[in-house]
Design a protein around this motif. Structure first.
Motif, PDB file in Angstrom:
ATOM      1  N   ASN A   1       8.613  -2.401  -5.619  1.00 47.49           N
ATOM      2  CA  ASN A   1       6.816  -1.762  -4.941  1.00 47.49           C
ATOM      3  C   ASN A   1       6.861  -0.241  -5.485  1.00 47.49           C
ATOM      4  O   ASN A   1       6.339   0.398  -5.119  1.00 47.49           O
ATOM      5  CB  ASN A   1       6.656  -3.001  -4.274  1.00 47.49           C
ATOM      6  N   TYR A   2       8.168   0.007  -4.580  1.00 49.33           N
ATOM      7  CA  TYR A   2       8.576   1.602  -4.479  1.00 49.33           C
ATOM      8  C   TYR A   2      10.050   2.491  -4.824  1.00 49.33           C
ATOM      9  O   TYR A   2      11.161   1.265  -5.251  1.00 49.33           O
ATOM     10  CB  TYR A   2       9.044   1.328  -2.415  1.00 49.33           C
TER      11      TYR A   2
ATOM     12  N   CYS B   1       3.618  -3.778   3.942  1.00 50.47           N
ATOM     13  CA  CYS B   1       5.127  -2.910   3.193  1.00 50.47           C
ATOM     14  C   CYS B   1       6.080  -3.893   2.361  1.00 50.47           C
ATOM     15  O   CYS B   1       6.882  -4.249   3.003  1.00 50.47           O
ATOM     16  CB  CYS B   1       6.149  -2.081   4.582  1.00 50.47           C
ATOM     17  N   ARG B   2       5.914  -3.947   1.266  1.00 50.47           N
ATOM     18  CA  ARG B   2       7.130  -5.680   0.330  1.00 50.47           C
ATOM     19  C   ARG B   2       7.533  -4.682  -0.432  1.00 50.47           C
ATOM     20  O   ARG B   2       7.122  -4.057  -1.393  1.00 50.47           O
ATOM     21  CB  ARG B   2       5.868  -5.812  -0.002  1.00 50.47           C
TER      22      ARG B   2
ATOM     23  N   GLN C   1       5.391   4.874  -3.375  1.00 52.25           N
ATOM     24  CA  GLN C   1       4.804   3.483  -3.575  1.00 52.25           C
ATOM     25  C   GLN C   1       4.691   3.962  -5.114  1.00 52.25           C
ATOM     26  O   GLN C   1       4.826   5.200  -5.230  1.00 52.25           O
ATOM     27  CB  GLN C   1       3.135   3.433  -3.297  1.00 52.25           C
ATOM     28  N   ASP C   2       6.003   3.083  -6.027  1.00 53.57           N
ATOM     29  CA  ASP C   2       5.813   2.571  -7.029  1.00 53.57           C
ATOM     30  C   ASP C   2       4.350   2.625  -8.104  1.00 53.57           C
ATOM     31  O   ASP C   2       3.504   1.312  -7.963  1.00 53.57           O
ATOM     32  CB  ASP C   2       6.761   1.814  -8.323  1.00 53.57           C
TER      33      ASP C   2
ATOM     34  N   GLY D   1       0.909  -1.121  -0.243  1.00 56.14           N
ATOM     35  CA  GLY D   1      -0.005  -0.077   0.238  1.00 56.14           C
ATOM     36  C   GLY D   1       1.081   1.250  -0.364  1.00 56.14           C
ATOM     37  O   GLY D   1       1.653   1.193   0.062  1.00 56.14           O
ATOM     38  N   PRO D   2       0.101   2.440  -0.458  1.00 55.60           N
ATOM     39  CA  PRO D   2       1.322   3.733  -0.492  1.00 55.60           C
ATOM     40  C   PRO D   2       1.142   3.563   1.257  1.00 55.60           C
ATOM     41  O   PRO D   2       0.807   3.778   2.199  1.00 55.60           O
ATOM     42  CB  PRO D   2      -0.028   4.690  -0.127  1.00 55.60           C
TER      43      PRO D   2
END
Ligand code: OGA
Ligand code: CA
Ligand code: FE2
Length: 509
Positions: A431-432, A365-366, A443-444, A340-341
């Motif tokens: 992902n970030y 937070c991955r 976040q990307d 998630g953001p």
């Protein structure tokens, strides 16, 4: 890098050799003629002072040449320095395999700057770029860049056939559960929770502010209702069932919208019945622990992921277990973010225990997803990245002309990028973004992805997520806390199975 340095110096040598050779041969040519009478030095060069043989020309060339050499030397020093830093970073916070806790990060002191670890981010260079990576002693793997936004790579043959088989068998032995439960009743109404009036909601949804709600304006913000994926047709059906869109023009006025209360919406869906294919995700999965005592194959995979991502081993050790997913024919997973953001008020699931604040928002937070294909799928089942390497990202344009790019049952063919599942191949992406200072940033948004519908056969994948809190302090506190736990209790850092938050007991396989 050594090779590159060698190449540059050879180039330099050749250049200087070339010059002196040319000078020498010029001299020989001159000496081959009848011996000229000796002349004063100033007369030795029989050409125009302003021409190419003039002293000032020679000085300019020499100055240029020296500046060139100095630049190259500076560049070599820079490259050397950067490499040295990377090596140092890889060494930081890296416990040995035998003593995962002995070398965990020392407790951060409050006054000292805490950025003692900088995360390596692999460079993509350009789409199609192939870099060799050494992950196991006997083999060199090739890693191909699939996209830069998100930063996404593919490594064929990451897992051997045997490893794929063992992972699938271990998952079956443990038992797979439905990834998504059917509609849960009695959920709190979102509007009530948010304390918004229908007028306010209408206004928020009316993106183009024309006083009417187009289908896509509703879908952009509520594609998912109680875990059910809504298509434009579903919405029309709901309008018809609730007699909301009286003029049947796909547009809702405020008055029409008011007929569409959350209760009515939910009741309609429940009455109509829901099929698995209408859920966000239609698959089964399980979690396999990779800590001490786990099957050798699972531990090998974890070690290989650590090498691949070049992150401190402690971070990988403390991440979620391996998730193994099985899709039957007809299975899918609509477009989503694995993570998630992160806003200041958001907590990461994995560091929540260590965070000393209570917050209503929580997200996993991955930082990285490593996705392994455990079999080659007979038909469909690609992993789609609908907006990979789009020039722009625009959430609203994900639905255009009733085409929803996140709908992986219908619109995978319109995705910018699709990866075909091939047994043993791993893909991984960030992902970030980076925060520019060696830690996790925003976040990307381009990391949106989903699993296309499996049209023939079954599909097996596994996910290894590497959890890092974008808040460095929280990550550090979490690692400190885990390192203080008695070693025998802690065979895996990740405190809670993501599906069993209330209990951290698990059965080792
Ligand atoms: C996931 C996922 C993609 C796929 O499990 O989170 O995005 O191709 N899977 O199955
Ligand atoms: Ca509108
Ligand atoms: Fe995913």
């Amino acid at each position: 890098m050594d090779f590159a340095v060698g190449e540059v110096s050879t180039l330099l040598l050749n250049r200087s050799n070339g010059m002196s050779n040319r000078d020498a041969s010029d001299d020989t040519a001159a000496s081959g003629r009848a011996t000229p009478p000796l002349r004063p030095p100033s007369d030795r060069v029989p050409c125009n002072k302003t021409g190419v043989c003039s002293r000032s020309y020679f000085v300019v060339v020499m100055v240029f040449f020296h500046v060139y050499i100095i630049n190259v030397i500076a560049l070599l020093f820079y490259v050397h320095y950067i490499n040295g830093q990377e090596d140092a970073n890889q060494g930081l916070d890296a416990p040995s395999r035998n003593h995962p806790h002995a070398e965990s990060r020392p407790p951060p002191s409050k006054s000292a700057p805490l950025r003692d670890v900088s995360l390596t981010r692999i460079e993509g260079i350009r789409v199609g770029h192939v870099q060799k990576v050494s992950l196991v002693p006997s083999k060199v793997h090739e890693m191909r860049t699939l996209s830069l936004k998100p930063l996404l790579f593919e490594i064929p043959g990451f897992l051997s056939e045997d490893e794929c088989r063992v992972v699938m068998q271990l998952a079956q032995l443990k038992g797979l559960m439905e990834s998504q439960l059917m509609v849960q009743d009695g959920q709190e109404e979102l509007a009530k929770e948010l304390n918004l009036s229908p007028e306010e909601i209408f206004n928020l949804l009316d993106i183009n502010q024309d006083g009417q709600l187009q289908l896509h304006e509703i879908l952009t913000h509520s594609r998912v209702r109680d875990g059910i994926w809504l298509t434009p047709e579903n919405l029309r059906e709901i309008y018809a069932g609730l007699k909301a869109d009286k003029d049947g023009n796909d547009l809702l006025s405020l008055d029409e919208f008011k007929l569409l209360s959350n209760d009515a919406f939910q009741r309609f869906l429940l009455q109509r019945g829901v099929k698995r294919s209408q859920l966000v995700r239609n698959s089964r999965h399980t979690w396999l622990y990779q800590g001490k005592g786990a099957h050798r194959v699972l531990r090998d995979i974890k070690a290989r992921v650590t090498r691949l991502t070049r992150l401190p081993p402690a971070l990988v050790d403390l991440s979620e277990p391996l998730q193994v997913v099985r899709y039957e024919e007809g299975g899918h997973y609509h477009g989503h973010h694995d993570s998630g953001p992160v806003y200041p008020e958001t907590a990461c699931t994995h560091t929540r225990s260590a965070a000393n604040t209570s917050t209503p928002f929580e997200t996993s937070c991955r930082y990285i997803t490593v996705l392994f294909y455990l079999n080659s799928v007979e038909g469909g089942g690609e992993t789609a990245f609908p907006v990979a390497d789009n020039r722009t990202y625009d959430e609203v344009s994900l639905i255009q002309n009733n085409v929803d790019l996140l709908d992986t049952r219908r619109n995978c063919d319109k995705s910018n990028l699709k990866v075909k599942p091939t047994k043993g191949t791993a893909v991984f992406w960030y992902n970030y973004l980076s925060d520019g200072k060696g830690w996790v940033g925003e976040q990307d948004e381009y990391a949106l992805h989903g699993g296309c519908v499996v049209t023939r056969g079954t599909k097996w994948v596994a996910n290894k997520w590497i959890n890092i809190d974008p808040d460095y302090q929280r990550q550090a506190r979490y690692q400190q806390l885990v390192s203080q736990q008695p070693e025998d209790e802690d065979d895996e850092g990740f405190p809670l199975n993501p599906d069993q938050r209330s209990s951290d007991t698990h059965q080792e396989l």
